[in-house]
Design an enzyme around this catalytic site. Sequence first.
Site, mmCIF file in Angstrom:
data_model
loop_
_atom_site.group_PDB
_atom_site.id
_atom_site.type_symbol
_atom_site.label_atom_id
_atom_site.label_comp_id
_atom_site.label_asym_id
_atom_site.label_seq_id
_atom_site.Cartn_x
_atom_site.Cartn_y
_atom_site.Cartn_z
ATOM 1 N N GLY A 144 -18.823 -6.385 7.001
ATOM 2 C CA GLY A 144 -20.374 -5.686 8.183
ATOM 3 C C GLY A 144 -19.937 -4.689 8.737
ATOM 4 O O GLY A 144 -20.344 -3.589 8.506
ATOM 5 N N ILE B 25 0.863 -0.941 0.763
ATOM 6 C CA ILE B 25 0.000 0.030 -0.086
ATOM 7 C C ILE B 25 0.548 0.871 0.365
ATOM 8 O O ILE B 25 0.543 2.156 -0.695
ATOM 9 C CB ILE B 25 -0.733 -0.061 0.377
ATOM 10 C CG1 ILE B 25 -1.748 -1.355 0.649
ATOM 11 C CG2 ILE B 25 -1.458 1.172 1.311
ATOM 12 C CD1 ILE B 25 -2.485 -1.351 -0.085
ATOM 13 N N GLY C 277 -6.271 -2.087 8.451
ATOM 14 C CA GLY C 277 -6.493 -3.392 9.212
ATOM 15 C C GLY C 277 -6.337 -2.930 10.690
ATOM 16 O O GLY C 277 -6.476 -3.825 11.908
ATOM 17 N N SER D 247 -10.933 -1.092 4.733
ATOM 18 C CA SER D 247 -10.035 -2.334 4.536
ATOM 19 C C SER D 247 -10.600 -2.155 2.472
ATOM 20 O O SER D 247 -11.491 -1.637 2.126
ATOM 21 C CB SER D 247 -10.055 -3.330 5.067
ATOM 22 O OG SER D 247 -11.628 -3.846 4.631
ATOM 23 N N CYS D 248 -10.153 -2.792 1.938
ATOM 24 C CA CYS D 248 -10.282 -2.771 0.434
ATOM 25 C C CYS D 248 -11.632 -3.301 0.131
ATOM 26 O O CYS D 248 -12.622 -3.089 -0.535
ATOM 27 C CB CYS D 248 -9.827 -4.184 -0.346
ATOM 28 S SG CYS D 248 -9.353 -5.130 0.675
ATOM 29 N N HIS E 238 -10.825 -10.007 -4.332
ATOM 30 C CA HIS E 238 -11.372 -10.486 -4.076
ATOM 31 C C HIS E 238 -12.766 -10.682 -5.020
ATOM 32 O O HIS E 238 -12.770 -9.501 -5.610
ATOM 33 C CB HIS E 238 -12.115 -10.025 -2.786
ATOM 34 C CG HIS E 238 -10.655 -9.225 -1.669
ATOM 35 N ND1 HIS E 238 -10.179 -10.267 -0.798
ATOM 36 C CD2 HIS E 238 -10.344 -8.523 -1.269
ATOM 37 C CE1 HIS E 238 -9.232 -10.029 -0.141
ATOM 38 N NE2 HIS E 238 -9.257 -8.543 -0.917
#
Length: 337
Positions: free
Chosen positions: A195, A12, A110, A139-140, A220
Amino acid sequence: MKNIAIIGYGVIGKRVADAINLQDDMKLEGVCDVISDWRIQNAVRKEYNIYAATAEAEIEMNASGISVKGNMKDLLDKVDLVVDCTPKKIAAQNVKIYKEKGIKFIVQGGEKHETTGHSFSAENNYQSAINIDATRVVSCNTTSILRTLTALKRADLLDYARGTLLRRATDPWESHLGGIMNTMVPEKDIPSHQGPDAKSVDPDLDVITTAIKVPQTLSHMHYWNVKLKKQATKEEVLNAFKTSTRIKLIHYDQGLVSNNTIKEMFLDMGRPWGDMYEVALWEDMLKVVGDELFYAYVVDNQAIVIPETIDAIRALTGIETDAHKSISKTNESLGIH
């Protein structure tokens, strides 16, 4: 013009550094790490100022022929804001330093929401981040959830959402170290953490996620079942998604049938590392049945948070108080069209 530091020049960090370097309203003052291998040597090649995170790291860097400008505190003395891209345990230690020095800081997804008390997604809550001291770019996977559900929410279509995530096993460059092979590993907890993480940005979202780790490293993939507030047409849903400049509608019937073909397309487009900053959502797979919506998309775990981080820098430093202007400026610089 605000001076920015990068702590941690990994997957990143190197991308954030390059993105900052493309902006005309912020300056990359330097990057700081403990490594002296090919990764930081590429930063030297790009003529970034290099700082050593520890005394031991400085000795190793000098022995490797790397010109070190100073230590981490030297770098922090020169900047208005720091973007921490280090691993979780390191970032938590660094936050204490930033607070002691009174420097604004951004951490990555994270970290826990409590680390900063604010979690960020540009199209959702940019205004709430203006001139605050710290935020966490989520996060992604959470970024993709917020982009898509926020678009539906803006169109007053969203009632609740249930998603299943197929998660890459590890980062591509670390795939020789571990990961999984010839198996799939479901996360034990339902909901999975994405979520609740999305709700840290938008508490009003009714979203539940489940996640499965799969034996691949490129990206993902998400499958979503959304209950709409009313019966809608496919066109209405697509128009809602089109209000996000960071959702790219793609077509299965044009050969984009998998995450590797999508990656190849972005490589052909000339994106650095083949990075996909957008959520790649299949338009021709999307299905509306009455008040139920079904869709699927792919998330580039190494790239999607990069534009969000640039926007977060602008918000925290007050460079730009208009979310749309910042998003547009970031998009233009990164080639998001």
